[in-house]
Design a protein around this motif. Structure first.
Motif, mmCIF file in Angstrom:
data_model
loop_
_atom_site.group_PDB
_atom_site.id
_atom_site.type_symbol
_atom_site.label_atom_id
_atom_site.label_comp_id
_atom_site.label_asym_id
_atom_site.label_seq_id
_atom_site.Cartn_x
_atom_site.Cartn_y
_atom_site.Cartn_z
ATOM 1 N N GLN A 57 -15.389 -12.424 -2.128
ATOM 2 C CA GLN A 57 -15.362 -12.173 -3.565
ATOM 3 C C GLN A 57 -16.374 -13.043 -4.294
ATOM 4 O OE1 GLN A 57 -11.534 -12.976 -5.369
ATOM 5 N NE2 GLN A 57 -11.882 -11.505 -7.003
ATOM 6 N N ALA A 58 -16.441 -14.309 -3.930
ATOM 7 C CA ALA A 58 -17.355 -15.238 -4.586
ATOM 8 C C ALA A 58 -18.811 -14.879 -4.312
ATOM 9 C CB ALA A 58 -17.063 -16.665 -4.126
ATOM 10 N N HIS A 59 -19.128 -14.463 -3.094
ATOM 11 C CA HIS A 59 -20.502 -14.127 -2.743
ATOM 12 C C HIS A 59 -20.985 -12.853 -3.451
ATOM 13 C CE1 HIS A 59 -20.402 -17.161 0.439
ATOM 14 N NE2 HIS A 59 -21.703 -16.942 0.609
ATOM 15 N N LEU A 60 -20.084 -11.914 -3.664
ATOM 16 C CA LEU A 60 -20.481 -10.635 -4.252
ATOM 17 C C LEU A 60 -20.493 -10.653 -5.770
ATOM 18 C CD1 LEU A 60 -18.561 -8.125 -1.951
ATOM 19 C CD2 LEU A 60 -20.972 -8.778 -1.840
ATOM 20 N N HIS A 61 -19.716 -11.536 -6.350
ATOM 21 C CA HIS A 61 -19.594 -11.570 -7.806
ATOM 22 C C HIS A 61 -20.958 -11.830 -8.453
ATOM 23 C CE1 HIS A 61 -17.723 -12.118 -11.695
ATOM 24 N NE2 HIS A 61 -18.397 -13.236 -11.852
ATOM 25 N N GLY A 62 -21.312 -10.970 -9.417
ATOM 26 C CA GLY A 62 -22.563 -11.154 -10.130
ATOM 27 C C GLY A 62 -23.787 -10.652 -9.401
ATOM 28 N N HIS A 63 -23.594 -9.932 -8.290
ATOM 29 C CA HIS A 63 -24.726 -9.409 -7.530
ATOM 30 C C HIS A 63 -24.694 -7.884 -7.446
ATOM 31 C CE1 HIS A 63 -24.727 -13.652 -6.263
ATOM 32 N NE2 HIS A 63 -26.024 -13.474 -6.057
ATOM 33 N N GLY A 64 -24.242 -7.264 -8.504
ATOM 34 C CA GLY A 64 -24.233 -5.807 -8.546
ATOM 35 C C GLY A 64 -22.967 -5.172 -8.015
ATOM 36 N N TYR A 65 -21.966 -5.979 -7.720
ATOM 37 C CA TYR A 65 -20.711 -5.466 -7.190
ATOM 38 C C TYR A 65 -19.562 -5.760 -8.151
ATOM 39 C CZ TYR A 65 -23.197 -5.235 -2.716
ATOM 40 O OH TYR A 65 -24.086 -4.950 -1.723
#
Length: 214
Positions: A57-65
């Motif tokens: 969740q932390a890695h994907l947040h703010g990267h278009g997901y």
């Protein structure tokens, strides 16, 4: 003396100095980026599944997901209507920052009462989150879903997946969602056997044991 924390998932930011980077994290992120199959994260309890889900969740947040994490450990006593309304309220809260303005009436979680309206709700989520290229919906502790609800809930998700595999005009809407299912032996039951609802629509990611070096 080493620093450690026992019990429960770890917040990736708060505990970044003690969280182990597992190889499964990179493989799952790569799968989400490039593939369409849903994900099954299976391992015994207390082996780091929830912490890994928080890391995803932390890695994907703010990267278009758009990412929504749902803990199902407390749904065992809910009836069908309560289950779906609780589920949709959590999804709504998790994706709220990405939703179109002024759609509260259209995406009202209280209006969702069964598996059919839930499937319609998922499609509406896709249609009204134009900023997100994919929605990642994480369901933790899937074994806690009551058996009477599970009998129709997981087949509905299977049908939702297959709706995105054809060439119909709206197939791309269904493909925008990837579910991550996490659990222990209960998840295996949902994936094995000819009539198991998650069979052939998920790629398994079993967690390996941590080494002494970790």
């Amino acid at each position: 003396m080493g620093i450690f924390k026992a019990g429960g998932g770890l917040n990736p930011k708060r505990y970044e100095n003690i969280i182990v980077h597992r190889a499964e994290l990179d493989r799952i992120l790569n799968h989400i980026e490039n593939e369409e199959l849903y994900i099954a994260l299976r391992s015994p309890r207390q082996t780091g599944k929830t912490t890994l889900l928080y890391q995803i969740q932390a890695h994907l947040h703010g990267h278009g997901y758009g990412v929504a994490y749902l803990d199902l450990s407390n749904v065992g006593d809910l009836n069908k209507v309560e289950f779906y309304q609780t589920l949709c309220s959590s999804l709504h809260d998790g994706l709220n920052s990405l939703l179109d303005d002024n759609i509260e009436q259209l995406l009202n979680p209280k209006a969702i009462t069964n598996q059919n309206s839930f499937s319609d709700y998922l499609k509406l989520l896709v249609e009204h989150t134009p900023q997100a290229r994919k929605l990642i919906l994480i369901l933790d502790e899937v074994g806690e879903v009551p058996e009477k609800i599970s009998a129709t809930f997981f087949p509905t998700l299977r049908k939702f997946y297959h709706s995105g595999q054809g060439n119909l005009p709206d197939s791309d809407l269904y493909r925008k969602i990837i579910f991550i299912f996490a659990g222990a032996l209960d998840l295996r039951k949902l994936m094995q056997g000819h009539n198991s609802p998650l069979r052939n629509i998920c790629i398994p990611f079993p967690l390996t044991d941590l080494s002494r070096a970790c």
